[in-house]
Motif scaffolding. Structure first.
Motif: not given
Length: 105
Positions: A20, A23-24, A49, A52
């Motif tokens: 996660p 990804c962010a 969302q 993450e």
């Protein structure tokens, strides 16, 4: 072209190593919103969302997100922030021909 065994190995690597936080960080590097990544990956903004935030998600969704980011030239290694690869487009196979592609969240 990858054999199914190779593909399965690549998919397992991505599923277990694409985090996660990756990804962010990747979205930030690219200047992408949740909606931008959603458009490129076919995953919903709410699924991204949730990912993450550390929630569980389907493997095919995680692969679609990783594929979209790697298609932009980013590479991911455990324990490190994403980086730009030179002449590398990543190893995540396109998930769009998987039997479970309709399950992308």
């Amino acid at each position: 072209m990858h054999t199914s065994a190779m593909r399965s190995t690549f998919e397992r690597i991505v599923i277990n190593q694409f985090t996660p936080l990756h990804c962010a960080q990747a979205r930030e590097m690219l200047g992408w919103s949740l909606q931008d990544l959603s458009l490129h990956s076919r995953a919903s903004a709410s699924a991204i969302q949730r990912f993450e935030a550390g929630e569980q998600m389907r493997d095919v969704t995680r692969l679609a997100i990783a594929y979209a980011l790697e298609a932009e030239g980013l590479v991911f290694f455990p324990g490190f922030a994403p980086s730009r690869g030179s002449n590398i487009r990543g190893s995540t196979p396109a998930p769009f021909d998987r039997k479970d592609v309709a399950l992308i969240e």
